[in-house]
Structure formats: C-alpha cells, structure tokens
Design an enzyme around this catalytic site. Structure first.
Site, mmCIF file in Angstrom:
data_model
loop_
_atom_site.group_PDB
_atom_site.id
_atom_site.type_symbol
_atom_site.label_atom_id
_atom_site.label_comp_id
_atom_site.label_asym_id
_atom_site.label_seq_id
_atom_site.Cartn_x
_atom_site.Cartn_y
_atom_site.Cartn_z
ATOM 1 N N ILE A 1 0.823 -1.205 0.000
ATOM 2 C CA ILE A 1 0.000 0.000 0.000
ATOM 3 C C ILE A 1 0.859 1.258 0.000
ATOM 4 O O ILE A 1 0.537 2.244 -0.676
ATOM 5 C CB ILE A 1 -0.947 -0.018 1.214
ATOM 6 N N TYR B 1 -1.505 -7.557 16.593
ATOM 7 C CA TYR B 1 -1.842 -6.674 15.476
ATOM 8 C C TYR B 1 -3.074 -5.828 15.800
ATOM 9 O O TYR B 1 -3.060 -4.603 15.611
ATOM 10 C CB TYR B 1 -2.088 -7.507 14.221
#
Length: 336
Positions: A53, A214
């Site tokens: 990204i 995460y």
C-alpha cells in the site's frame, strides 16, 4: 445427453466466471480517490513505501507531481521501487528514499535528523508501515518491545512527535495514520503491553482468530489519532486514520503457508483487494482537497467510518503518557 468430459470442463469454467462476476460487482463498492489535484510543491513522507500500500500510495502521489520521501528499512528495495516508478512516470514528482527502521528508536531519531537537514517542512506524514507476525515467534524490536506494539504503534508515535515542527511549518498540513477496522477487536492492557500472556498461550498452541498483537496495535493507532487531534486542535494540522481494507500485500508473508492459498482462494478472490485498491483511501486522506480542515475522523472506502469502539479518555491519556515514558526510558515496561 451431455458427456462427462464436457461437464468436467464446463463446471470449473462456470465457477470461475461466477466468482469473477461477483468480485467485479463487489469491487464497485471499493471507492477510488476522485481528486487529481496537482500536488506540486508539497512534500509527502510515507513510512513503509517500498512495497504494498505504501508503494502504491507513493505512485499515486508522484503521478500528482508531489515530492515523496520514501522512509524504508530496505534501501536496496526502495531504490528499485524509485527506478521502477521513474521509468513509468518520468515526468512525475520527486522521489527520495531515506533509511528508516521503525523497530529502532535510535534509527527513528537519525532519520529525523536527516529530514531536518534536508527539508524545511513536511506537508503530509503518512504512517503506513506495519508488521504482522505469529505471536509464537515472540519477535521483539531492537529496543525490546513486542514487535506489533513497537513498530506499528510506538515507532510511529515517536516519529510523529519528532516531526511536528516540520508539519507546523507547512500548515495546512496532514497526518494520516493507517489503522484497520480490526482495531475494534483490540484491547489495551497496560499491565501487559508486551503481550507476555498471549505469547505464552501461542507457544502452547493456543491461538485466537485475530492476532491480538496486530489488533491491539491498530487500536493504539486509533487512540493516537484521537489524542493528536485534541493536542493539535487549532494548529492547522489535520489528523485522520483510515482502513485500506483486506489487501493482497506482503503483510501476512510470515504467516501464510502453501496450503493457505488453496483454502483461502475463494475468500481472497471475493474479498481481497489489490494493494492499489487498498491505497485509494490512504491517497484520499492524504490529498483530497474536500476534507481539508476535517480532523479526528476514521475513513474506509474514501468515506467516514463509524467505529464501534468507544474512546475512553482515561485510556487515551494514559497511553500517551506511558508511550512518552517508554521512549524516554528506551526499555519495555517490566512484566509483572
């Protein structure tokens, strides 16, 4: 009567065509950044810009004539990316790769010294870099922090604080924090920020559907955005967070095995976006003129997203204070 051989061919083809059509229909709901405003004269800093990204965001911004600083751990890869982008967009904006290792607070400080020496201002800071690793691997940063906490959150926390003066010089400027809707699955346990309990469970074979390291780090990103919004109110620096969606990047390279590709193929074909598709909301938050002056929001698919997580002001304040203490002390919180 249709022969078996024809069925053996026709059925798989029909399934593939059906999945392709469903994916095409779903992708119509994945928004694109409609703004193509020229960004000449503006400086964007992207962490983790050598792949996924971050790389696609860099491409989009360079296409719009921006100067882009690629803050990357792997400089060889970063230089390859620069050469590739420049080959495809010879008349785009400037690309500047600079070494940054977010797992090291010392590296972050050295990086900022380079920025201060070479640039007077930063118009947009994009905190994009992230890691995702199995907890059972018990990975640590160079300063001894649990890897998700140290890289995804604490490293960016320190980097952002050190660059605030550069952002103030560029006002109106922006900070874009790449989080995830998985922040809604996260928790912040100040007694165990380094996830000793979860890591021990993972080593014993117990694991949850969502990686708590995460998810927790992405929740901290969300709190970081909210805290910065309050602290920078009226300064001209907009702070927003976003979720790029479930994307085909190298984020999960440490967890994927060959058989996962077979098991997850239908889900990936239907739901997984390309890195370019995932970058659209990041580019939107970083460059779209229509949200200038808008701050403290969470975006997904280039529109506001209402998080199911309710911000606890006490947690927000404590997380900031603890983060400052950890950066100053250069050591993880002791486990009790």
């Amino acid at each position: 009567m249709v022969s078996q051989s024809v069925l053996y061919v026709a059925v798989p083809i029909s399934v593939v065509v059906a999945i392709s059509l469903v994916r095409k229909w779903r992708s119509r709901n994945w928004a694109k950044c409609a703004s193509n405003t020229c960004l000449r004269g503006k400086t964007f800093l992207i962490t983790g810009a050598s792949s996924g990204i971050g790389m696609e965001t860099a491409k989009a911004l360079v296409y719009r004539k921006a100067r882009v600083i690629l803050a990357c751990r792997d400089m060889d890869k970063a230089k390859e990316i620069v050469a590739d982008i420049r080959k495809k967009q010879p008349r785009g904006g400037e690309l500047i790769p600079i070494h940054l290792d977010l797992s090291s607070l010392d590296s972050i400080e050295k990086f900022v010294e380079v920025i201060k020496a070479g640039f007077n201002k930063i118009d947009v800071l994009i905190n994009n870099a992230g890691v995702y690793a199995p907890l059972k691997q018990d990975l640590k940063t160079k300063d001894g922090f649990e890897i998700h906490f140290g890289v995804n959150y604490l490293g960016h926390f320190h980097l952002t604080n050190l660059l605030l003066d550069h952002l103030r010089r560029a006002t109106p400027s922006r900070i874009v924090i790449v989080s995830s809707t998985l922040h809604e699955k996260g928790q912040i346990n100040f007694d165990d920020l380094n996830l000793k309990a979860e890591i021990e469970e993972a080593k014993r074979g117990k694991s949850s559907r969502h990686n708590p390291g995460y998810c927790n780090s992405k929740l901290m990103n969300y709190y970081h955005m909210k805290a910065l919004t309050e602290r920078l109110g009226g300064s001209g620096i907009d702070v927003n967070a976003c979720c790029p969606g479930f994307c085909n990047t190298g984020l999960f390279r440490n967890t994927i095995r060959w058989y996962h590709y077979i098991l997850m193929a239908p889900v990936c074909l239907l739901y997984m976006r390309s890195a370019k598709q995932g970058s659209e909301t990041v580019v939107y938050c970083a460059s779209d003129y229509r949200i200038e002056g808008v701050t403290g929001r969470f975006y997904r698919d280039c529109s506001e997203y209402d998080s199911s997580h309710t911000i606890d002001k006490d947690v927000e304040k404590k997380l900031w204070e603890v983060s400052e203490e950890l950066v100053k002390a250069r050591k993880p919180i002791p486990i009790v």
